[in-house]
Write a protein that holds these residues in place. Structure first.
Motif, PDB file in Angstrom:
ATOM      1  N   ARG A 154     -31.339  -9.773  19.798  1.00 11.58           N
ATOM      2  CA  ARG A 154     -30.929 -11.247  20.546  1.00 11.58           C
ATOM      3  C   ARG A 154     -29.539 -10.836  20.819  1.00 11.58           C
ATOM      4  O   ARG A 154     -28.977 -10.072  20.406  1.00 11.58           O
ATOM      5  N   LEU A 155     -29.250 -11.574  21.952  1.00 10.38           N
ATOM      6  CA  LEU A 155     -28.085 -11.239  22.668  1.00 10.38           C
ATOM      7  C   LEU A 155     -26.828 -12.137  22.016  1.00 10.38           C
ATOM      8  O   LEU A 155     -25.626 -12.245  22.822  1.00 10.38           O
ATOM      9  N   SER A 156     -26.959 -12.769  20.869  1.00 13.79           N
ATOM     10  CA  SER A 156     -25.560 -13.252  20.233  1.00 13.79           C
ATOM     11  C   SER A 156     -25.018 -14.317  20.919  1.00 13.79           C
ATOM     12  O   SER A 156     -23.978 -14.205  21.495  1.00 13.79           O
ATOM     13  N   ALA A 157     -25.852 -15.532  21.325  1.00 11.77           N
ATOM     14  CA  ALA A 157     -25.202 -16.385  22.277  1.00 11.77           C
ATOM     15  C   ALA A 157     -23.911 -16.983  21.499  1.00 11.77           C
ATOM     16  O   ALA A 157     -23.997 -17.114  20.125  1.00 11.77           O
ATOM     17  N   ARG A 167     -24.506 -23.225  25.804  1.00 14.54           N
ATOM     18  CA  ARG A 167     -24.350 -21.788  25.441  1.00 14.54           C
ATOM     19  C   ARG A 167     -24.497 -20.708  26.584  1.00 14.54           C
ATOM     20  O   ARG A 167     -24.904 -21.115  27.540  1.00 14.54           O
ATOM     21  N   PHE A 168     -24.175 -19.533  26.006  1.00  9.97           N
ATOM     22  CA  PHE A 168     -24.480 -18.476  27.116  1.00  9.97           C
ATOM     23  C   PHE A 168     -24.505 -17.220  25.960  1.00  9.97           C
ATOM     24  O   PHE A 168     -24.047 -17.136  25.061  1.00  9.97           O
ATOM     25  N   ASP A 169     -25.459 -16.220  26.687  1.00 10.35           N
ATOM     26  CA  ASP A 169     -25.830 -14.960  25.889  1.00 10.35           C
ATOM     27  C   ASP A 169     -24.664 -14.193  26.280  1.00 10.35           C
ATOM     28  O   ASP A 169     -24.354 -13.751  27.608  1.00 10.35           O
ATOM     29  N   ARG A 170     -24.193 -13.417  25.392  1.00 10.82           N
ATOM     30  CA  ARG A 170     -22.986 -12.535  25.552  1.00 10.82           C
ATOM     31  C   ARG A 170     -23.410 -11.353  25.898  1.00 10.82           C
ATOM     32  O   ARG A 170     -24.563 -10.722  25.809  1.00 10.82           O
ATOM     33  N   GLN A 171     -22.490 -10.658  27.136  1.00  6.57           N
ATOM     34  CA  GLN A 171     -22.911  -9.324  27.596  1.00  6.57           C
ATOM     35  C   GLN A 171     -21.875  -8.473  27.333  1.00  6.57           C
ATOM     36  O   GLN A 171     -20.600  -8.721  27.160  1.00  6.57           O
ATOM     37  N   ARG A 172     -22.007  -7.110  27.654  1.00  5.34           N
ATOM     38  CA  ARG A 172     -21.137  -6.192  27.382  1.00  5.34           C
ATOM     39  C   ARG A 172     -19.694  -6.614  28.413  1.00  5.34           C
ATOM     40  O   ARG A 172     -20.108  -6.695  29.624  1.00  5.34           O
ATOM     41  N   ASP A 173     -18.620  -6.210  27.802  1.00  8.34           N
ATOM     42  CA  ASP A 173     -17.343  -6.347  28.534  1.00  8.34           C
ATOM     43  C   ASP A 173     -17.324  -7.802  28.783  1.00  8.34           C
ATOM     44  O   ASP A 173     -16.261  -8.243  29.691  1.00  8.34           O
ATOM     45  N   ASP A 188     -34.354   2.617  30.289  1.00  8.41           N
ATOM     46  CA  ASP A 188     -33.334   1.734  30.868  1.00  8.41           C
ATOM     47  C   ASP A 188     -32.272   1.894  30.132  1.00  8.41           C
ATOM     48  O   ASP A 188     -31.765   0.955  29.394  1.00  8.41           O
ATOM     49  N   GLY A 189     -31.147   2.261  30.599  1.00  9.03           N
ATOM     50  CA  GLY A 189     -29.676   2.712  30.099  1.00  9.03           C
ATOM     51  C   GLY A 189     -28.622   1.735  30.475  1.00  9.03           C
ATOM     52  O   GLY A 189     -27.529   2.093  30.644  1.00  9.03           O
ATOM     53  N   ASP A 190     -29.267   0.765  31.235  1.00 11.62           N
ATOM     54  CA  ASP A 190     -28.121  -0.102  31.918  1.00 11.62           C
ATOM     55  C   ASP A 190     -27.248  -0.721  31.247  1.00 11.62           C
ATOM     56  O   ASP A 190     -26.006  -1.172  31.470  1.00 11.62           O
ATOM     57  N   HIS A 191     -27.750  -1.233  29.911  1.00  8.87           N
ATOM     58  CA  HIS A 191     -27.092  -2.256  29.077  1.00  8.87           C
ATOM     59  C   HIS A 191     -27.604  -1.875  27.616  1.00  8.87           C
ATOM     60  O   HIS A 191     -28.736  -1.574  27.480  1.00  8.87           O
ATOM     61  N   PRO A 192     -26.710  -2.143  26.618  1.00 10.95           N
ATOM     62  CA  PRO A 192     -27.224  -1.774  25.068  1.00 10.95           C
ATOM     63  C   PRO A 192     -28.488  -2.742  24.837  1.00 10.95           C
ATOM     64  O   PRO A 192     -29.104  -2.205  23.957  1.00 10.95           O
ATOM     65  N   THR A 193     -28.545  -3.949  25.336  1.00 14.08           N
ATOM     66  CA  THR A 193     -29.402  -4.868  24.967  1.00 14.08           C
ATOM     67  C   THR A 193     -30.340  -5.559  25.797  1.00 14.08           C
ATOM     68  O   THR A 193     -31.366  -6.025  25.651  1.00 14.08           O
ATOM     69  N   ALA A 194     -29.613  -5.750  26.995  1.00 16.71           N
ATOM     70  CA  ALA A 194     -30.510  -6.485  28.282  1.00 16.71           C
ATOM     71  C   ALA A 194     -31.010  -5.382  28.981  1.00 16.71           C
ATOM     72  O   ALA A 194     -30.389  -4.483  29.449  1.00 16.71           O
TER      73      ALA A 194
END
Length: 269
Positions: free
Chosen positions: A74-77, A228-234, A34-40
Motif C-alpha cells: 500500500r502507498l501509505s496515503a 487523501r493522496f498516495d505518497r510517492q518517493r521524494d 519494473d525498477g521505476d519506483h519502490p512501490t508503484a
C-alpha cells in the motif's frame, strides 16, 4: 487453489483423464523488472505489457482468462481534513456544549504493567521532574497507588489561527476518545480497566462524559472534510498544523518519512 504441475505428472495422477473440467493448460509465462519506483508501477504500464507479451507469445492469442498481480505494498496515503470545514460541519449545539462545559479534557493513565510506562513517556525516572514539566504545560499530575501516573489536561476546543484570525476546531477530543479505537480494542480495554483507568480517554472540560453519539458525529465531520493522496518517493508535504488535521492510512512494506517542525505556536504568548 491452483496446482501447477507438468503434463506427465498430471497424467500419471489421472488428472488429465478425470473429465471434471478443472484442469487448465499453462500456455506461457513472462516477467519483467519494473525498477521505476519502490512501490508503484510505471504509469504507462510498459513493463506489465512486456511481461504479458512474453507470456502470450505471438498473435493470434487464445486467452481464456488473465489474472493480474498488482503491487504488494500500500502507498501509505496521508488523509488531510480542513478543520475550518470540520468546524462548519459540526452541529452548532455540539460546539456550544463543549464551550459551555469548559472545552475538552484528556486523561492519560500510565500503568506500571500495561502500555508505555511514564519513565519512557517523559524520558526520566525523576518524579519531581515529571511534576514540574506537567506544571509548566498546564497538566495535572497525580501518582497512582500502583506506581503509575495519571495526567489530566483541559484545553479549549476552538482556537484562533495566529495568521488568518479564523476560528479553527483544533483539538484531539475525537482522536483520543476510547470509541475512536477499533471495536475489538475498545472491548478488550474495557474488560481490563474501568473507564477512569483507561490508558487514554477524553471528556468535557468539566470532567463529564462525552456521549458516544457525539463523538461519532465529530468523526463524521472529519470524514466529510477529508481528502487523501498516495505518497510517492521524494514527495514533500508542507502542513500548517492548525488548518488541516492529518493522519496516516495503513501500509505494508518499508516506509521512511522525514519530519521537521517549523514555528512553534504558543497561544499564551
Amino acid at each position: 487453489m491452483v496446482v501447477v504441475e507438468s503434463a506427465a505428472h498430471a497424467r500419471a495422477c489421472g488428472a488429465l483423464d478425470s473429465g471434471d473440467g478443472r484442469v487448465l493448460s499453462l500456455g506461457g509465462v513472462g516477467w519483467s523488472c519494473d525498477g521505476d519506483h519502490p512501490t508503484a508501477p510505471r504509469e504507462d504500464g510498459e513493463q506489465i505489457v512486456r511481461a504479458m507479451r512474453r507470456a502470450l507469445g505471438e498473435p493470434p492469442y487464445d486467452v481464456g482468462c488473465v489474472v493480474p498481480h498488482g503491487t504488494g505494498t500500500r502507498l501509505s496515503a496521508t488523509p488531510l481534513a480542513d478543520i475550518r470545514e470540520v468546524r462548519r460541519a459540526i452541529d452548532p449545539a455540539v460546539r456550544e456544549e463543549f464551550v459551555r462545559r469548559g472545552g475538552w479534557q484528556v486523561v492519560r493513565n500510565f500503568h506500571a504493567d500495561f502500555g508505555v510506562p511514564w519513565q519512557e513517556a517523559f524520558n526520566t525516572t525523576d518524579r519531581d521532574a515529571v511534576v514540574e514539566y506537567c506544571r509548566t504545560k498546564g497538566i495535572t499530575a497525580a501518582w497512582r497507588s500502583d506506581g503509575g501516573l495519571r495526567t489530566t489536561a483541559i484545553r479549549p476546543v476552538v482556537h484562533t489561527h495566529p495568521g488568518s484570525g479564523e476560528e479553527v476546531w483544533f483539538n484531539h477530543a475525537t482522536f483520543w476518545h476510547v470509541t475512536s479505537l477499533a471495536p475489538e480494542v475498545q472491548e478488550g480495554l474495557r474488560e481490563i480497566f474501568d473507564d477512569e483507568d483507561l490508558p487514554t480517554n477524553t471528556y468535557y472540560g468539566d470532567g463529564g462524559r462525552i456521549p458516544d453519539e457525539t463523538v461519532a458525529h465529530l468523526r463524521a465531520a472529519y470524514r466529510s472534510a477529508t481528502t487523501r493522496f498516495d505518497r510517492q518517493r521524494d514527495d514533500v508535504l508542507i502542513v500548517d498544523n492548525m488548518l488541516p488535521a492529518h493522519g496516516r492510512e495503513p501500509f505494508t512494506g518499508p516506509r521512511k518519512i522525514a519530519v521537521a517542525m517549523a514555528e512553534v505556536y504558543d497561544p499564551a504568548a
